[in-house]
Scaffold this active site. Structure first.
Site, PDB file in Angstrom:
ATOM      1  N   ARG A  43      41.430  44.915  46.352  1.00  0.00           N
ATOM      2  CA  ARG A  43      41.568  45.844  45.336  1.00  0.00           C
ATOM      3  C   ARG A  43      41.609  45.075  43.936  1.00  0.00           C
ATOM      4  O   ARG A  43      41.877  44.104  43.520  1.00  0.00           O
ATOM      5  CB  ARG A  43      42.994  46.563  45.580  1.00  0.00           C
ATOM      6  CG  ARG A  43      44.217  45.652  45.452  1.00  0.00           C
ATOM      7  CD  ARG A  43      45.673  46.461  45.186  1.00  0.00           C
ATOM      8  NE  ARG A  43      46.766  45.694  45.657  1.00  0.00           N
ATOM      9  CZ  ARG A  43      47.530  44.756  44.830  1.00  0.00           C
ATOM     10  NH1 ARG A  43      47.183  44.402  43.617  1.00  0.00           N
ATOM     11  NH2 ARG A  43      48.563  44.496  45.500  1.00  0.00           N
TER      12      ARG A  43
ATOM     13  N   HIS B 129      48.927  46.278  42.116  1.00  0.00           N
ATOM     14  CA  HIS B 129      49.519  47.377  43.099  1.00  0.00           C
ATOM     15  C   HIS B 129      49.555  48.784  42.561  1.00  0.00           C
ATOM     16  O   HIS B 129      49.281  49.467  43.569  1.00  0.00           O
ATOM     17  CB  HIS B 129      50.707  46.722  43.658  1.00  0.00           C
ATOM     18  CG  HIS B 129      51.506  47.653  44.552  1.00  0.00           C
ATOM     19  ND1 HIS B 129      50.845  47.827  45.666  1.00  0.00           N
ATOM     20  CD2 HIS B 129      52.495  48.199  44.651  1.00  0.00           C
ATOM     21  CE1 HIS B 129      51.915  48.658  46.460  1.00  0.00           C
ATOM     22  NE2 HIS B 129      52.723  48.802  45.761  1.00  0.00           N
TER      23      HIS B 129
ATOM     24  N   TYR C 225      50.367  37.669  39.576  1.00  0.00           N
ATOM     25  CA  TYR C 225      50.490  36.940  40.881  1.00  0.00           C
ATOM     26  C   TYR C 225      48.922  36.791  41.584  1.00  0.00           C
ATOM     27  O   TYR C 225      49.079  36.039  42.610  1.00  0.00           O
ATOM     28  CB  TYR C 225      51.280  37.905  41.915  1.00  0.00           C
ATOM     29  CG  TYR C 225      51.075  39.233  42.104  1.00  0.00           C
ATOM     30  CD1 TYR C 225      51.450  40.023  41.285  1.00  0.00           C
ATOM     31  CD2 TYR C 225      50.035  39.765  42.931  1.00  0.00           C
ATOM     32  CE1 TYR C 225      51.155  41.432  41.244  1.00  0.00           C
ATOM     33  CE2 TYR C 225      49.697  40.888  43.144  1.00  0.00           C
ATOM     34  CZ  TYR C 225      49.937  41.867  42.273  1.00  0.00           C
ATOM     35  OH  TYR C 225      49.678  43.022  42.421  1.00  0.00           O
TER      36      TYR C 225
END
Ligand SMILES: Cc1ncc(C[n+]2csc(CCOP(=O)(O)OP(=O)(O)O)c2C)c(N)n1
Ligand SMILES: [Mg+2]
Length: 327
Positions: free
Chosen positions: A242, A246, A254
């Site tokens: 992706r 998120h 991260y």
């Protein structure tokens, strides 16, 4: 690309779905940034190929169950953009009268049966739909989309076991994008490939490049044909990535920057576009027209949404139980 190349119509159809997903995602993010609409948004950018190739093997009669990130799955399945946008915007003209929002879109006319925010829950629900089809003697299949993180949830294991025992017409499609929220795949998953888990449930398990439209199409087709022929479920693990955090607003600190840059340099949408032209399957003009038509469709969907009202407060009690409750 793999050996047997599907027909031109199939190839261009996959590109149309991918483009609709990509442009739609770009617009959603722009509109969110502008503040015109407010909603939680989980971008599927980078994962366009998977549902586009799978949907090329399905009809409206076939079911999908998807997750909070599944806007690409819904668009690939053919959900009308106006209905989708209105639901995302919480408007009364949406697929669920604006009461579901982005995480609970349902549109049975195109087989979009459920969207869920409960990680791992798309699989047992797909089993239920597949069981209903099996009992009624229908030729429908059900696709359960889910992420790599979901393959560590108990419901994944229970659902695969049951689907195998009952030979349900289900295709389990794991979109392995390498992360579960902020956790890198290897920190939380015992096997190098999710597809290996199929062995425990006596079904075929296939790991495929989820960014290769032709490979993805062939893998999906075989699984769909198997399910339709009454031979039971398949677990497909489609490797992908992706491009965004998120959820909208997550700065993805991260993520390893080198890893992200490398995947983004191989953006499957422009790569596939160039391949279609280079192989003579489409012309530049044809694809440019297709892209501008989609842009127009998105303009209309946005306008329709902004001009639609929010649901009346009386709707709170409607569609909850069979008979409207009075509280
Ligand atoms: C049962 C459950 N546990 C935890 C969460 C919190 N949660 C939301 S998304 C997510 C990560 C899922 O990752 P993955 O399955 O790889 O899907 P992706 O978001 O990468 O598409 C988690 C743990 C949840 N929504 N439901
Ligand atoms: Mg993931």
């Amino acid at each position: 690309m793999t050996a047997a190349i599907p027909d031109r119509d199939v190839l261009v159809g996959i590109y149309r779905r991918m483009t609709r997903i990509k442009q739609n995602d770009e617009r959603f993010r722009a509109v969110l940034k502008s503040g015109k609409l407010v909603m939680p948004y989980y971008s599927p950018r980078g994962q366009e190929v998977i549902p586009s190739a799978v949907s090329a093997c399905l009809s409206d009669e076939d079911y999908i169950c998807t997750i909070y990130r599944g806007v690409h799955d819904m668009i690939a399945k053919g959900i009308p953009l106006k209905d989708l946008w209105a639901e995302f915007g919480g408007r009364v003209t949406g697929t669920c009268k604006g009461k579901g929002g982005p995480m609970h879109v349902t549109h049975p006319a195109t087989g979009v049966m459920v969207t869920t925010g409960i990680v791992g829950s798309s699989m047992p629900i797909a089993n239920g739909l597949a069981l209903a089809a099996q009992i009624r003697g229908e030729k429908r299949v059900a696709v359960a989309y889910f992420g790599d993180g979901a393959s560590n949830i108990g419901a994944f294991h229970e659902a695969l076991n049951m689907a195998s025992v009952w030979k349900l017409p289900v295709i389990f499609v794991c979109q392995n994008n390498g992360y579960a929220e902020h956790t890198k795949y290897a920190y939380g998953t015992s096997v190098p490939n999710v597809a290996q888990r199929a062995v425990a449930y006596a079904m075929p398990g296939v790991t495929v490049d989820g960014n290769d439209p032709v490979a993805m199409y062939h893998t999906a087709r075989e699984a769909v044909e198997r399910a339709r022929a009454g031979q039971g479920p398949t677990l497909i693990e489609a490797k992908t990535f992706r491009f965004h955090g998120h959820v909208f607003g997550d700065a993805d600190a991260y993520m390893d920057k080198g890893e992200k840059d490398a995947w983004m340099a191989k953006d499957p949408v422009p790569l596939y576009r160039a391949w279609l032209i280079a192989t003579g399957n489409a012309s530049e003009e044809e694809l440019a027209t297709l892209e501008s038509d989609i842009e127009g469709e998105i303009d209309e969907a946005l306008e329709f949404t902004l001009n639609s009202p929010y649901p009346d407060v009386a709707e709170l009690k409607r569609d909850v139980f069979k008979d409207e409750v009075s509280v």
